[in-house]
Design an enzyme around this catalytic site. Structure first.
Site, PDB file in Angstrom:
ATOM      1  N   GLN A 283       2.806  -0.649 -11.581  1.00  0.00           N
ATOM      2  CA  GLN A 283       1.393  -0.905 -11.844  1.00  0.00           C
ATOM      3  C   GLN A 283       0.893  -0.135 -13.054  1.00  0.00           C
ATOM      4  OE1 GLN A 283       2.405   0.756  -9.087  1.00  0.00           O
ATOM      5  NE2 GLN A 283       1.310   2.703  -9.018  1.00  0.00           N
TER       6      GLN A 283
ATOM      7  N   ALA B 189       0.858  -1.189   0.000  1.00  0.00           N
ATOM      8  CA  ALA B 189       0.000   0.000   0.000  1.00  0.00           C
ATOM      9  C   ALA B 189       0.894   1.239   0.000  1.00  0.00           C
ATOM     10  CB  ALA B 189      -0.903  -0.008   1.227  1.00  0.00           C
ATOM     11  N   MET B 190       0.295   2.373  -0.291  1.00  0.00           N
ATOM     12  CA  MET B 190       1.066   3.611  -0.267  1.00  0.00           C
ATOM     13  C   MET B 190       1.643   3.826   1.130  1.00  0.00           C
ATOM     14  SD  MET B 190      -1.307   5.905  -2.751  1.00  0.00           S
ATOM     15  CE  MET B 190      -0.094   7.186  -3.052  1.00  0.00           C
ATOM     16  N   ASN B 191       2.787   4.462   1.175  1.00  0.00           N
ATOM     17  CA  ASN B 191       3.522   4.725   2.415  1.00  0.00           C
ATOM     18  C   ASN B 191       4.201   3.491   2.996  1.00  0.00           C
ATOM     19  OD1 ASN B 191       2.772   7.492   2.492  1.00  0.00           O
ATOM     20  ND2 ASN B 191       0.795   6.892   3.323  1.00  0.00           N
TER      21      ASN B 191
ATOM     22  N   GLU C  25       6.657   2.309  -9.608  1.00  0.00           N
ATOM     23  CA  GLU C  25       5.259   2.487 -10.043  1.00  0.00           C
ATOM     24  C   GLU C  25       4.911   1.547 -11.203  1.00  0.00           C
ATOM     25  OE1 GLU C  25       3.411   4.102  -8.128  1.00  0.00           O
ATOM     26  OE2 GLU C  25       4.689   5.572  -7.121  1.00  0.00           O
TER      27      GLU C  25
ATOM     28  N   LYS D 106       8.184   1.779  -0.686  1.00  0.00           N
ATOM     29  CA  LYS D 106       8.641   1.184  -1.948  1.00  0.00           C
ATOM     30  C   LYS D 106       9.715   2.029  -2.635  1.00  0.00           C
ATOM     31  CE  LYS D 106       4.409   1.060  -3.511  1.00  0.00           C
ATOM     32  NZ  LYS D 106       3.720   1.577  -2.316  1.00  0.00           N
ATOM     33  N   SER D 107       9.446   3.304  -2.800  1.00  0.00           N
ATOM     34  CA  SER D 107      10.409   4.165  -3.500  1.00  0.00           C
ATOM     35  C   SER D 107      11.692   4.334  -2.702  1.00  0.00           C
ATOM     36  CB  SER D 107       9.787   5.532  -3.799  1.00  0.00           C
ATOM     37  OG  SER D 107       8.690   5.380  -4.676  1.00  0.00           O
TER      38      SER D 107
END
Length: 195
Positions: A91, A10-12, A89, A15-16
Site C-alpha cells: 500500500q 486488516a492488520m493482524n 506493505e 499477511k507478513s
C-alpha cells in the site's frame, strides 16, 4: 503468462507471516525469489517482521523514486533466473510502481505476490492498493477478527492508547506512540461516534 496477486487484509490478518512462509516454500524447492518492501515502512528496518516473531531481511527496500522493473532486470542480470517476487506493505508503493508490478508479471513472466492493506485508518483507499485492485489477476482477502468476534475490516489508529480519526495517512505501527486495532465496521463506528 505469470500473474499479479494482491492479498489484502486488516492488520493482524497474517499477511507478513504468509509472505515469509511462501518465500520459504520457494527456497525449499530450489527456486529463487526476492522480497521487497517500501522504505516508508520503517517497522523492522530492512526486515519483514511477523507478529509471530518470524523475520527475514528484504532483498530490496523500495524508494518512491525507484523503478522496480529496473531493479528486477538488474537482479536477474547479476543473480540469474527469478521465480517469484514478493512485496510486503504494498500500500505504500506509488501508483506507478503498482503498475510496474503488473507489467513485470505480464512482460517478464514472473509471478508477483503483493501483501498489504486496502484502506487506511479513516477507511480511505491507499492509492497503490486501489490500483492493485484494478489490475491484479487474482485478489484475495485475508481475514482476521475484531474484539467482538466479527470479521475485522478496518484499522483504527490509537495514539497513546486513545482512538484518533484525523491525521496523516501514514503513521507506522509502534512508532511515536501509534498503534492500530483491527475492528469490524460496527465497533469502528462506535469508537468514532464516542469522540
Amino acid at each position: 503468462m505469470a500473474k499479479l496477486y494482491f492479498k489484502y487484509g486488516a492488520m493482524n490478518s497474517g499477511k507478513s507471516t504468509i509472505l515469509l512462509q511462501s518465500a520459504y516454500n520457494y527456497a525449499e524447492r530450489g527456486m529463487r525469489s526476492i522480497i521487497m518492501k517500501p522504505c516508508v515502512d520503517t517497522k523492522g528496518d530492512d526486515k519483514i517482521v511477523s507478529r509471530l516473531g518470524v523475520s527475514k531481511k528484504v532483498d530490496y527496500l523500495i524508494k518512491p523514486t525507484d523503478f522496480i522493473k529496473e531493479i528486477v532486470k538488474n537482479d536477474i542480470y547479476t543473480k540469474g533466473t527469478l521465480n517469484c517476487i514478493f512485496v510486503d506493505e504494498c500500500q505504500f508503493l506509488t501508483v506507478c510502481q503498482a503498475e510496474e508490478l503488473f507489467w513485470i508479471a505480464v512482460d517478464m513472466d514472473i509471478p508477483v505476490i503483493c501483501y498489504g492493506l486496502r484502506t487506511d485508518f479513516l477507511t480511505n483507499g491507499f492509492a497503490a492498493s486501489s490500483r492493485l485492485l484494478e489490475l491484479a489477476h487474482s485478489i484475495e482477502e485475508l481475514k482476521t477478527i475484531c474484539r467482538c468476534g466479527k470479521k475485522a475490516m478496518f484499522n483504527a489508529r490509537k495514539i497513546n492508547g486513545k482512538f484518533v480519526f484525523e491525521g496523516q495517512q501514514v503513521a507506522i505501527d509502534n512508532e511515536n506512540n501509534v498503534e492500530y486495532e483491527s475492528l469490524c465496521p460496527v465497533c469502528y463506528l462506535n469508537e468514532k461516534n464516542s469522540l
